[in-house]
Design an enzyme around this catalytic site. Structure first.
Site, mmCIF file in Angstrom:
data_model
loop_
_atom_site.group_PDB
_atom_site.id
_atom_site.type_symbol
_atom_site.label_atom_id
_atom_site.label_comp_id
_atom_site.label_asym_id
_atom_site.label_seq_id
_atom_site.Cartn_x
_atom_site.Cartn_y
_atom_site.Cartn_z
ATOM 1 N N VAL A 34 24.086 -38.731 0.946
ATOM 2 C CA VAL A 34 24.860 -38.321 2.129
ATOM 3 C C VAL A 34 24.610 -39.230 3.333
ATOM 4 O O VAL A 34 25.275 -39.095 4.360
ATOM 5 C CB VAL A 34 24.627 -36.832 2.514
ATOM 6 C CG1 VAL A 34 25.079 -35.906 1.405
ATOM 7 C CG2 VAL A 34 23.184 -36.578 2.913
ATOM 8 N N SER B 226 16.697 -32.375 14.391
ATOM 9 C CA SER B 226 17.842 -32.586 13.471
ATOM 10 C C SER B 226 18.411 -31.233 13.034
ATOM 11 O O SER B 226 19.626 -31.056 12.938
ATOM 12 C CB SER B 226 17.420 -33.424 12.256
ATOM 13 O OG SER B 226 16.686 -32.663 11.317
ATOM 14 N N LYS B 227 17.532 -30.267 12.813
ATOM 15 C CA LYS B 227 17.999 -28.944 12.380
ATOM 16 C C LYS B 227 18.586 -28.142 13.554
ATOM 17 O O LYS B 227 19.430 -27.267 13.367
ATOM 18 C CB LYS B 227 16.844 -28.182 11.710
ATOM 19 C CG LYS B 227 16.439 -28.772 10.354
ATOM 20 C CD LYS B 227 17.607 -28.738 9.367
ATOM 21 C CE LYS B 227 17.249 -29.194 7.986
ATOM 22 N NZ LYS B 227 18.390 -29.162 7.044
ATOM 23 N N ASN C 253 23.665 -28.772 2.010
ATOM 24 C CA ASN C 253 22.232 -28.527 1.790
ATOM 25 C C ASN C 253 21.350 -29.772 1.857
ATOM 26 O O ASN C 253 20.172 -29.673 2.211
ATOM 27 C CB ASN C 253 22.072 -27.851 0.419
ATOM 28 C CG ASN C 253 20.640 -27.842 -0.046
ATOM 29 O OD1 ASN C 253 19.806 -27.123 0.501
ATOM 30 N ND2 ASN C 253 20.318 -28.674 -1.036
ATOM 31 N N TYR D 254 12.385 -33.697 12.727
ATOM 32 C CA TYR D 254 12.982 -32.747 11.780
ATOM 33 C C TYR D 254 13.570 -31.545 12.528
ATOM 34 O O TYR D 254 14.710 -31.140 12.289
ATOM 35 C CB TYR D 254 11.932 -32.279 10.769
ATOM 36 C CG TYR D 254 12.439 -31.247 9.799
ATOM 37 C CD1 TYR D 254 13.262 -31.610 8.733
ATOM 38 C CD2 TYR D 254 12.112 -29.896 9.942
ATOM 39 C CE1 TYR D 254 13.738 -30.657 7.836
ATOM 40 C CE2 TYR D 254 12.582 -28.938 9.049
ATOM 41 C CZ TYR D 254 13.395 -29.330 8.003
ATOM 42 O OH TYR D 254 13.875 -28.376 7.135
ATOM 43 N N ILE E 152 9.850 -21.876 2.630
ATOM 44 C CA ILE E 152 10.413 -21.670 1.288
ATOM 45 C C ILE E 152 9.660 -22.528 0.280
ATOM 46 O O ILE E 152 9.325 -23.687 0.559
ATOM 47 C CB ILE E 152 11.923 -22.031 1.271
ATOM 48 C CG1 ILE E 152 12.682 -21.287 2.386
ATOM 49 C CG2 ILE E 152 12.525 -21.719 -0.097
ATOM 50 C CD1 ILE E 152 12.668 -19.781 2.314
ATOM 51 N N SER F 211 17.157 -24.564 9.880
ATOM 52 C CA SER F 211 15.765 -24.231 9.549
ATOM 53 C C SER F 211 15.169 -23.423 10.697
ATOM 54 O O SER F 211 15.617 -23.532 11.847
ATOM 55 C CB SER F 211 14.970 -25.534 9.385
ATOM 56 O OG SER F 211 13.584 -25.264 9.408
#
Lengths: 80, 246
Positions: B63, B157-158, B89, B154, B187, B141
């Site tokens: 992606v 970005s979320k 995802n 991270y 998770i 997230s």
């Protein structure tokens, strides 16, 4: 069906307007029916009718009915 | 629940993506699975088609590669493959404090987590516009909603995915296309198994339900958002975190 008629019908269907108000000088956002939402619908309608893929740059450039014909002509489709 | 529908899942060979593929197949959805590893995709296709009466299309697609994304979706359109649902995802996590983050790392995280999701939504939504119907489920997230030490890149970005979800939901609502995001907590995936022990324990201890989440926990909510059970739900960020507190 001629390509002229096809594009007229595609515009009419996507913008939900009568075909007789569609002419070369009709500009994006010049009527309430041709807004940013219906523009997305118009692009998919034109892609389906002419079996082409319209690139993002051309989606942005499609500022009038005349310009739409010019962009579609790049896909070896001719208008009278 | 999804009989006759067609779902495109990115990052489909592992973790939450793979579990979505399994659960959606079990619920009757045809699948378009995208990931970098074509060999794994082919194995998944074989497995799912042998177990369920569905068709599975697989394509290798990173992606981060805009050209490849456009190519894949153009081919799907040419073959008149419908897309009713997109599960955005594919994602990566690289942890480091800001002062220790090199440019390449934030390029990789943003290109995958943000640009990848935006580009896939841009392409897939065209299929939905044609049908005046569809559902896009983005993966954010709990780090995107709450932030976390050592996860500035991270987490941001979320967080971008949350803004993207809320704005796109407004853009597409009139066309009956719903856009929502999931915000999973801790998770049990390869991503979290790679954490150092101390960091893992700290996160685990903050989970109210005192267990790790599973990819199935997340996939079930994705299924709800993809299905007509959530037909009046759009622009929402749904936590799947077992009461985790950060």
């Amino acid at each position: 069906m001629s390509n002229n008629k096809k594009i007229l019908e595609a515009f009419s269907e996507a913008l939900q307007v009568e075909a007789d108000i569609i002419h070369d000088a009709l500009m994006y956002q010049s009527i309430p029916e041709w807004d940013s939402i219906s523009h997305m619908v118009l692009i998919t309608e034109l892609e389906d009718v002419f079996d082409i893929s319209i690139d993002i740059d051309d989606v942005i450039d499609m500022s009038s009915f005349a310009k739409a014909k010019e962009i579609i002509s790049k896909h070896k489709i001719t208008f009278d | 629940m999804l009989n006759g529908k067609s779902t495109c899942i990115t990052g489909a060979t592992r973790g939450i993506g793979l579990e979505c593929a399994n659960l959606f197949a079990e619920n009757g959805s045809n699948l378009i699975l995208l990931a970098r590893n074509l060999e794994s995709l082919n194995e998944i296709k074989k497995d799912l088609e042998s177990k369920y009466s569905i068709s599975v299309i697989v394509r290798s697609c990173d992606v981060k590669d805009e050209t490849r994304i456009v190519e894949v979706f153009k081919e799907l359109r040419k073959n008149k493959t419908p897309i009713d649902c997109l599960i955005n995802n594919a994602g990566i996590m690289i942890d480091s404090t800001l002062q220790m983050t090199v440019r390449k790392n934030f390029d990789d995280v943003y290109l995958t987590n943000v640009y990848g999701s935006v580009l896939c939504a841009q392409q897939a939504s065209k299929f939905m516009i044609r049908k005046r119907s569809g559902s896009i489920v983005n993966l954010s997230s709990i780090i995107g909603t709450n932030g976390n030490l050592g996860q500035t890149i991270y987490g941001s970005s979320k967080a971008a995915i949350i803004g993207f979800t809320k704005s796109l939901s407004k853009e597409l609502a009139a066309l009956n296309i719903r856009v929502n995001a999931l915000a999973p907590g801790f998770i049990d995936t390869e991503m979290t198994r790679g954490m150092d022990e101390k960091f893992f324990k700290k996160n685990f201890d903050s989970i109210g339900m005192r267990r790790l989440g599973t990819p199935t926990d997340v996939a079930k909510v994705a299924l709800f958002l993809a299905s007509d059970l959530s037909e009046y739900v759009t622009g929402q960020i749904i936590g799947v975190d077992g009461g985790m507190i950060i």
